[in-house]
Design a protein around this motif. Structure first.
Motif, short mmCIF file in Angstrom:
data_model
loop_
_atom_site.label_atom_id
_atom_site.label_comp_id
_atom_site.label_asym_id
_atom_site.label_seq_id
_atom_site.Cartn_x
_atom_site.Cartn_y
_atom_site.Cartn_z
N GLN A 25 0.85 -1.18 0.00
CA GLN A 25 0.00 0.00 0.00
C GLN A 25 0.89 1.23 0.00
OE1 GLN A 25 -3.30 0.13 2.62
NE2 GLN A 25 -4.24 -1.60 1.60
N GLU A 26 1.01 1.84 -1.16
CA GLU A 26 1.91 2.98 -1.28
C GLU A 26 1.10 4.20 -1.66
OE1 GLU A 26 5.10 2.03 -4.02
OE2 GLU A 26 4.68 -0.08 -3.59
N THR A 27 1.69 5.35 -1.40
CA THR A 27 1.05 6.59 -1.80
C THR A 27 1.70 7.10 -3.08
OG1 THR A 27 0.60 7.09 0.49
CG2 THR A 27 0.46 8.92 -1.05
N MET A 28 0.89 7.44 -4.03
CA MET A 28 1.41 7.96 -5.30
C MET A 28 0.33 8.77 -5.99
SD MET A 28 1.59 4.38 -7.45
CE MET A 28 2.17 3.26 -6.18
N THR A 29 0.67 9.38 -7.14
CA THR A 29 -0.34 10.18 -7.83
C THR A 29 -1.29 9.25 -8.60
OG1 THR A 29 0.87 10.38 -9.90
CG2 THR A 29 1.36 12.03 -8.20
N GLY A 30 -2.42 9.79 -8.96
CA GLY A 30 -3.38 9.02 -9.75
C GLY A 30 -2.75 8.50 -11.04
N ALA A 31 -1.96 9.34 -11.69
CA ALA A 31 -1.31 8.95 -12.94
C ALA A 31 -0.36 7.78 -12.70
CB ALA A 31 -0.55 10.14 -13.53
N GLN A 32 0.38 7.85 -11.58
CA GLN A 32 1.30 6.75 -11.26
C GLN A 32 0.54 5.47 -10.93
OE1 GLN A 32 3.38 8.90 -8.21
NE2 GLN A 32 5.18 9.27 -9.50
N ILE A 33 -0.63 5.65 -10.30
CA ILE A 33 -1.46 4.48 -9.99
C ILE A 33 -1.86 3.76 -11.28
CG2 ILE A 33 -3.79 3.81 -9.22
CD1 ILE A 33 -3.45 5.71 -6.87
N VAL A 34 -2.22 4.54 -12.30
CA VAL A 34 -2.62 3.93 -13.58
C VAL A 34 -1.49 3.07 -14.12
CG1 VAL A 34 -3.22 4.40 -15.99
CG2 VAL A 34 -4.28 5.75 -14.16
N VAL A 35 -0.29 3.65 -14.16
CA VAL A 35 0.85 2.93 -14.74
C VAL A 35 1.18 1.70 -13.90
CG1 VAL A 35 3.29 3.09 -15.33
CG2 VAL A 35 1.73 4.97 -15.89
N ARG A 36 1.17 1.89 -12.57
CA ARG A 36 1.49 0.79 -11.66
C ARG A 36 0.47 -0.35 -11.79
NH1 ARG A 36 3.91 -0.16 -6.70
NH2 ARG A 36 3.50 -2.34 -6.26
N ALA A 37 -0.80 0.01 -11.87
CA ALA A 37 -1.84 -1.02 -11.99
C ALA A 37 -1.68 -1.79 -13.30
CB ALA A 37 -3.23 -0.39 -11.89
N ILE A 73 -9.56 0.20 -11.41
CA ILE A 73 -8.78 -0.39 -12.50
C ILE A 73 -8.76 -1.92 -12.38
CG2 ILE A 73 -6.50 -0.52 -13.59
CD1 ILE A 73 -6.02 2.37 -12.61
N HIS A 74 -8.60 -2.42 -11.14
CA HIS A 74 -8.58 -3.87 -10.97
C HIS A 74 -9.92 -4.48 -11.37
CE1 HIS A 74 -4.83 -3.08 -9.19
NE2 HIS A 74 -5.25 -2.76 -7.98
N GLN A 75 -11.00 -3.81 -10.95
CA GLN A 75 -12.34 -4.29 -11.34
C GLN A 75 -12.50 -4.28 -12.85
OE1 GLN A 75 -16.09 -2.71 -9.90
NE2 GLN A 75 -15.16 -2.39 -7.90
N ALA A 76 -11.95 -3.23 -13.46
CA ALA A 76 -12.09 -3.09 -14.92
C ALA A 76 -11.45 -4.28 -15.64
CB ALA A 76 -11.44 -1.78 -15.38
N PHE A 77 -10.29 -4.70 -15.17
CA PHE A 77 -9.65 -5.86 -15.81
C PHE A 77 -10.48 -7.13 -15.59
CE2 PHE A 77 -6.01 -3.14 -16.36
CZ PHE A 77 -5.39 -3.66 -17.49
N THR A 78 -11.05 -7.25 -14.38
CA THR A 78 -11.89 -8.42 -14.11
C THR A 78 -13.11 -8.44 -15.03
OG1 THR A 78 -11.23 -8.32 -11.80
CG2 THR A 78 -13.14 -9.68 -12.30
N VAL A 79 -13.80 -7.30 -15.13
CA VAL A 79 -15.02 -7.26 -15.93
C VAL A 79 -14.69 -7.49 -17.41
CG1 VAL A 79 -16.90 -5.78 -16.72
CG2 VAL A 79 -16.28 -5.80 -14.30
#
Lengths: 597, 186
Positions: A18-30, A159-165
């Protein structure tokens, strides 16, 4: 859906990360956590933070397209040839609206995509801001699901849900709309394993009783046929292998929709060829006259059924589909089975072996005799020519000269697409990418780039018509930039061939707007983009020209000048049943209004 | 060029079979749809009906479980058995939809609707309106010297009947909530 489409390398210590980062970084990380290696996109004001995050890493490759529609088709090509979801990144407003055709295409053909669109900041939504569009509103009917993320802390979960769906149940495209302030905001990243589980859990296991009934029907059938579709491809390569095993175990004939080609090898002895409007005579007649129809992962599309009231009147129908809404939508069936088609085939095979099942061998032999009789009609016959390249001949030669190679084919939409489905043969799944449900002209060229990016060493050929091909002509630069050696095999008849064919047969030969005027010099066009251009108009030169295309290490634009007025047969005309197919020889009688026999 | 000889209702100029094959016996069904209470969920349900050409006779929606973020949408629709089966399957496939129940075929249900009627009148008409309202157990929730607002609850047919009676007596405005329905028993 197979494991390989949902499976992705995820961190073991997920809950800890559980890390803190920007929304943009979250997208890339996910994306990384979901095993994404390539995305297709185009930058713009509302996605700049994500592009900044992409700039600062090397794990994910970004393919810069020339138009967002093409980005989505490339992702479709990538997805269909790999079994993994395709990922797209576009900006707000026009970026998102340009993606709509691709989304609809992917929805119709059940292709898993995850599309990210930028959006104006949350506090400006609804103000008619610059490049603002109601993207979730516009894309609601053309995605399997979509989300507008307003809370940065909800981003990772979404994003995780999106990949599942996108990848579970019946696959399809999903879209996540990301306001720019959410991309800038800092939030907590939660890994895929620790994400909140959604309730979306489509049923995939078949009902055992239904499997038993299916096996009993197989044992008793006298005139059976397997009718398979894209669902078998989507179920993964193992499903296709087991499909082949089931066909061999039963000795039943098998036909497939346009979407399902390659699930059973075209070189297999039980293969009837494609069915449907331009399907093979023997395939359609087998559908019409069968006593047991086993539909696996297909959906009784109107291009398959012809006149619904006369569709296969004497058969017991079994329909296996992962989507309950596909069952009994067009055709009432006798045995509906909601399941992942791969799991159903495996269960049926297991039971078949456990019971030591046998088919009604004598009856099946008689059925095959009848089918052999239909095959003698030779429904794909066409008049050859010494002087003009017939489009069918061009594809026969392409098939002969690429046989044995692990070859990927995409197509545009029209006559060439149907001829490709008739004359090219596929022995493996995921080798044939074509726009089936939506019929999107302009699909094939970008799709071929997406396939090539996923399989850099493979031979990737887009069989095209000159009209369709021009609909995404701008992507030539993308192929050049990313060293995608795609082969564009254009059957150039200077006509919108399928439109022209219908006008000839059904609209009194009034050829309204169905010719290609002011075509470019394709060889010069190729050279302008650093490609190789080849033009061929003489059947005697064709083999050498095709070999030159195949052997060239780089993108090739092949301008194959073909017969201008060739029609695509066989054809089930408007609202006719399967047993009233039109063969090439009947066409003149049909035009003059004579009764068809 | 002679056209193809195809019967009435068909088109020789289309690849689609334009004849209607659906059975014609339509029936009203009340569907209860339990959904996640999230942005856009109502648009998804309504968009499904308009996009696929289904009818909506009445639709109500409200949150029923705040902690669980659940809403209940009650749709009264009309169609043949095959169409209703499709509607159910299509609704079930929307990602935030948890459950779809056909209260017409799967259960015996109570259906209730609330309506407000504004009736303008003087003299005998006004007295008659008030008298009928009592028979229908409607409440007066607003009154001036020349108008009433009646509140009435009941099955949709009862509300229709009350509206028919009020019309000649000076009915000038109506608001109806649409149907809320629950299965009887447990």
């Amino acid at each position: 859906m197979s494991e390989q489409m949902t499976g992705a390398p995820v961190a073991q210590q997920d809950r800890m990360t559980q890390e803190t980062m920007t929304g943009a970084q979250i997208v890339v990380r996910a994306l990384k956590d979901h095993g994404v290696d390539t995305i297709f996109g185009y930058p713009g004001g509302a996605v700049l933070p994500i592009y900044d995050a992409i700039f600062q890493q090397n794990d994910i490759r970004h393919i810069l397209v020339r138009h967002e529609q093409a980005a989505v088709h490339m992702a479709e090509g990538y997805a269909r040839s790999t079994g993994k979801p395709g990922v797209v990144l576009v900006t707000s407003g026009p970026g998102a609206t340009n993606a709509v055709t691709g989304l609809t295409d992917a929805l119709m053909d059940s292709i898993p995509l995850v599309v990210f669109s930028g959006q104006v900041p949350t506090f400006m939504i609804g103000t008619d801001a610059f490049q603002e569009a109601d993207t979730v509103g516009i894309t609601r009917p053309c995605t399997k699901h979509n989300w507008l993320v307003k809370e940065p802390d909800a981003l990772a979960d979404t994003i995780h849900q999106a990949f599942t769906v996108a990848t579970s149940g019946r696959p399809g495209p999903v879209l996540i709309d990301l306001p720019k302030d959410v991309q800038f905001a800092t939030a907590t990243y939660v890994g895929p394993k620790a994400a909140k589980p959604g309730h979306y859990r489509p049923r995939t296991e078949p009902d055992p009783q239904a499997v038993e009934r299916l096996v009993e029907l197989i044992e008793r059938a006298e005139r059976p046929v397997f009718y398979t579709g894209g669902g078998v491809i989507n179920a993964g390569p193992e499903a296709a292998r087991q499909m082949t095993e089931l066909v061999e175990a039963t000795g039943f004939p098998i036909t497939s929709t346009l979407m399902g080609l390659g699930a059973y090898p075209a070189s297999g002895k039980n293969w009837l060829g494609m069915l449907g409007m331009h399907g093979l005579y023997e395939a359609n007649l087998a559908m019409h006259d069968c006593d047991l129809m086993i539909c696996l992962g297909a959906r009784f599309d109107d291009r398959i059924t012809g006149r619904v009231s006369d569709f296969s009147p004497g058969s017991v129908k079994v329909h296996v589909d992962i989507d309950p809404s596909s069952i009994n939508k067009i055709i009432r069936v006798d045995l509906p089975i909601v399941a992942d088609v791969g799991k159903l085939i495996a269960a049926a095979l297991d039971l078949w072996k456990a019971r030591g099942s046998k088919t009604n061998r004598a009856a099946i032999e008689g059925w095959w005799k009848q089918i052999e009789g239909w095959k003698k009609i030779n429904c794909l016959a066409y008049a050859g020519s010494e002087t003009t390249i017939k489009p069918q001949y061009a594809l026969e030669r392409l098939e002969a000269l690429t046989r044995g190679r692990d070859r990927y084919i995409t197509t545009e939409v029209g006559q060439h697409q149907m001829w490709a489905a008739q004359f090219l043969h596929f022995d493996k799944p995921n080798r044939w990418m074509t726009s089936g449900g939506l019929g999107t002209m302009g699909y094939g060229f970008p799709a071929s780039i997406g396939v090539q990016i996923a399989h850099p060493e493979a031979l990737v050929i887009n069989v095209a018509g000159e009209a369709s091909w021009q609909m995404n002509v701008q992507e030539m630069g993308t192929a050049t930039q990313f060293f995608a050696p795609v082969k564009q095999f254009i059957l150039n008849n200077e006509r919108l061939g399928m439109v022209r064919q219908w006008q000839e047969l059904l609209h009194g030969e009034r050829y309204s707007q169905s010719w290609s005027e002011s075509l470019p010099d394709f060889v010069k066009l190729a050279e302008a983009y650093g490609w190789k251009g080849i033009i061929c108009s003489d059947p005697k030169d064709l083999d050498d020209a095709i070999m030159e295309m195949i052997d060239y290490d780089g993108p090739v634009l092949f301008d194959c000048l073909v017969e201008k007025h060739e029609n695509c047969f066989p054809m089930i005309p408007s609202g006719k049943p399967h047993n009233e197919m039109l063969l090439a020889a009947d066409a003149e009688a049909f035009k003059s209004g004579a009764a068809l026999v | 060029m002679a056209a193809l000889n195809i019967g009435t209702g068909a088109s020789s100029h289309s690849a689609y079979d334009l004849r209607d094959h659906h059975e014609t016996a339509e029936r009203s069904h009340t569907l209860a749809v339990i959904v996640d209470n999230e942005a856009g969920v109502l648009a998804r349900v309504i968009g499904l009906f308009s996009g696929r050409g289904y009818n909506i006779d009445s639709l109500t929606v409200a949150e029923i479980d705040h902690a669980g973020h659940r809403s209940r949408i009650t749709v009264v629709t009309r169609g043949t058995e095959a169409v209703i089966e499709q509607i159910r399957a299509q609704l079930s496939r929307i990602v935030p939809v948890h459950q779809v129940t056909d209260l017409t075929t799967e259960a015996v249900a109570v259906e209730r609707e609330l309506a407000l009627f504004k009736v303008q009148g003087k003299g005998d008409a006004r007295i008659e309106a008030l008298r009928l309202a009592e028979i229908f157990r409607a409440n007066v929730v607003d009154s001036t010297l020349e108008s009433f607002v009646f509140e009435i609850t009941g099955a949709p047919e009862k509300i229709d009947a009350f509206a028919d009676l009020m019309r000649p007596l000076g009915l000038i405005d109506v608001a109806r909530t649409g149907v809320a329905a629950l299965a009887r028993g447990v």
